[in-house]
Design a protein around this motif. Structure first.
Motif, short mmCIF file in Angstrom:
data_model
loop_
_atom_site.label_atom_id
_atom_site.label_comp_id
_atom_site.label_asym_id
_atom_site.label_seq_id
_atom_site.Cartn_x
_atom_site.Cartn_y
_atom_site.Cartn_z
N PRO A 128 7.97 -66.23 -14.19
CA PRO A 128 6.50 -66.16 -14.13
C PRO A 128 5.87 -67.44 -14.66
CG PRO A 128 7.33 -64.87 -15.95
CD PRO A 128 8.53 -65.34 -15.16
N LEU A 129 4.69 -67.75 -14.14
CA LEU A 129 3.95 -68.90 -14.65
C LEU A 129 3.50 -68.61 -16.07
CD1 LEU A 129 1.72 -69.67 -11.57
CD2 LEU A 129 3.33 -71.24 -12.60
N THR A 130 3.47 -69.62 -16.89
CA THR A 130 2.96 -69.46 -18.25
C THR A 130 1.55 -70.02 -18.28
OG1 THR A 130 4.07 -71.51 -18.93
CG2 THR A 130 5.25 -69.46 -19.32
N VAL A 131 1.37 -71.26 -18.68
CA VAL A 131 0.06 -71.88 -18.74
C VAL A 131 -0.02 -72.93 -17.63
CG1 VAL A 131 -1.52 -73.27 -20.14
CG2 VAL A 131 -0.08 -71.52 -21.22
N ILE A 132 -1.00 -72.81 -16.75
CA ILE A 132 -1.18 -73.78 -15.68
C ILE A 132 -1.99 -74.95 -16.23
CG2 ILE A 132 -2.20 -74.23 -13.43
CD1 ILE A 132 -1.72 -71.27 -12.78
N SER A 133 -1.40 -76.16 -16.17
CA SER A 133 -2.06 -77.33 -16.73
C SER A 133 -2.49 -78.34 -15.67
CB SER A 133 -1.15 -78.01 -17.76
OG SER A 133 0.06 -78.42 -17.15
N ARG B 43 5.78 -81.07 -21.34
CA ARG B 43 4.38 -80.65 -21.48
C ARG B 43 3.45 -81.44 -20.56
NH1 ARG B 43 3.48 -76.76 -24.77
NH2 ARG B 43 1.32 -77.25 -25.22
N PRO B 44 3.63 -81.31 -19.26
CA PRO B 44 2.77 -82.00 -18.30
C PRO B 44 1.33 -81.49 -18.39
CG PRO B 44 4.06 -80.33 -17.18
CD PRO B 44 4.55 -80.38 -18.60
N ALA C 241 1.10 -86.40 -15.21
CA ALA C 241 1.00 -86.90 -16.58
C ALA C 241 2.06 -86.16 -17.41
CB ALA C 241 -0.40 -86.66 -17.14
N ASP C 242 3.17 -86.84 -17.64
CA ASP C 242 4.30 -86.29 -18.40
C ASP C 242 4.00 -86.57 -19.88
OD1 ASP C 242 6.73 -85.29 -19.16
OD2 ASP C 242 7.93 -86.76 -18.08
N THR C 243 3.14 -85.76 -20.44
CA THR C 243 2.45 -86.05 -21.70
C THR C 243 3.36 -86.38 -22.87
OG1 THR C 243 0.67 -84.64 -20.94
CG2 THR C 243 0.68 -85.19 -23.27
N ASN C 244 4.26 -85.50 -23.23
CA ASN C 244 5.06 -85.74 -24.43
C ASN C 244 6.13 -86.81 -24.23
OD1 ASN C 244 3.51 -83.96 -25.84
ND2 ASN C 244 5.13 -82.51 -26.27
N ASN C 245 6.38 -87.22 -23.00
CA ASN C 245 7.26 -88.35 -22.74
C ASN C 245 6.47 -89.65 -22.63
OD1 ASN C 245 9.80 -87.09 -22.77
ND2 ASN C 245 9.50 -86.34 -20.69
N HIS C 246 5.13 -89.56 -22.69
CA HIS C 246 4.24 -90.73 -22.64
C HIS C 246 4.46 -91.53 -21.35
CE1 HIS C 246 3.40 -89.73 -26.77
NE2 HIS C 246 4.71 -89.75 -27.01
N VAL D 293 11.79 -88.55 -8.03
CA VAL D 293 10.91 -88.75 -9.19
C VAL D 293 11.13 -90.15 -9.75
CG1 VAL D 293 10.27 -87.92 -11.48
CG2 VAL D 293 11.03 -86.29 -9.73
N ALA D 294 10.03 -90.86 -10.00
CA ALA D 294 10.10 -92.20 -10.58
C ALA D 294 9.03 -92.33 -11.65
CB ALA D 294 9.88 -93.26 -9.50
N THR D 295 9.32 -93.12 -12.68
CA THR D 295 8.35 -93.45 -13.72
C THR D 295 7.55 -94.65 -13.24
OG1 THR D 295 9.79 -92.63 -15.45
CG2 THR D 295 8.07 -94.17 -16.12
N ILE D 296 6.22 -94.51 -13.21
CA ILE D 296 5.39 -95.64 -12.76
C ILE D 296 4.58 -96.26 -13.90
CG2 ILE D 296 5.30 -94.84 -10.38
CD1 ILE D 296 2.37 -94.01 -11.00
N ALA D 297 4.50 -95.56 -15.04
CA ALA D 297 3.81 -96.10 -16.22
C ALA D 297 4.42 -95.47 -17.46
CB ALA D 297 2.32 -95.83 -16.16
N GLY D 298 4.46 -96.23 -18.53
CA GLY D 298 5.05 -95.75 -19.77
C GLY D 298 6.45 -96.32 -19.95
N GLN D 299 7.23 -95.73 -20.82
CA GLN D 299 8.57 -96.21 -21.06
C GLN D 299 9.41 -96.02 -19.81
OE1 GLN D 299 9.58 -93.75 -24.40
NE2 GLN D 299 9.22 -95.43 -25.82
N ILE D 300 10.04 -97.09 -19.37
CA ILE D 300 10.88 -97.04 -18.16
C ILE D 300 12.32 -97.19 -18.55
CG2 ILE D 300 11.37 -98.13 -15.95
CD1 ILE D 300 8.43 -98.86 -15.80
#
Length: 93
Positions: free
Chosen positions: A12-17, A55-56, A70-75, A86-93
């Motif tokens: 089940p879905l939890t919190v939709i962000s 925590r997106p 926005a992959d928040t806790n991974n910055h 999936v690719a990182t386009i900004a933040g730690q690569i």
């Protein structure tokens, strides 16, 4: 209104962000607690995509149907292509 019956899947879905719609009318949802991206087709079936985020907190879709998360806790900002890459386009690569 959109109704989700995810009881059959056991996920089940939890919190939709975040919510966004692509050019094919697929609706994408971010599940904050599970860190997952889900897709609902125009026919109403739901699929959990093979992605994992920490925590997106938001998403958007460009004209080519690339999804940006926005992959928040991974910055990081992640790009998910229509074929699921999936690719990182900004933040730690």
């Amino acid at each position: 209104p959109i109704a989700f019956d995810t009881r059959r899947s056991g996920n089940p879905l939890t919190v939709i962000s975040g919510v966004a719609v692509d050019s094919e009318k697929n609706i994408y949802f971010l599940d904050l607690e599970r860190g997952r991206l889900r897709k609902m087709t125009p026919e109403g079936s739901t699929v959990m995509l093979k992605t994992q985020f920490n925590r997106p907190m938001g998403l958007c879709i460009d004209p080519l149907d690339n999804i940006y998360v926005a992959d928040t806790n991974n910055h990081r900002i992640r790009k998910v292509t229509p074929n699921g890459r999936v690719a990182t386009i900004a933040g730690q690569i």
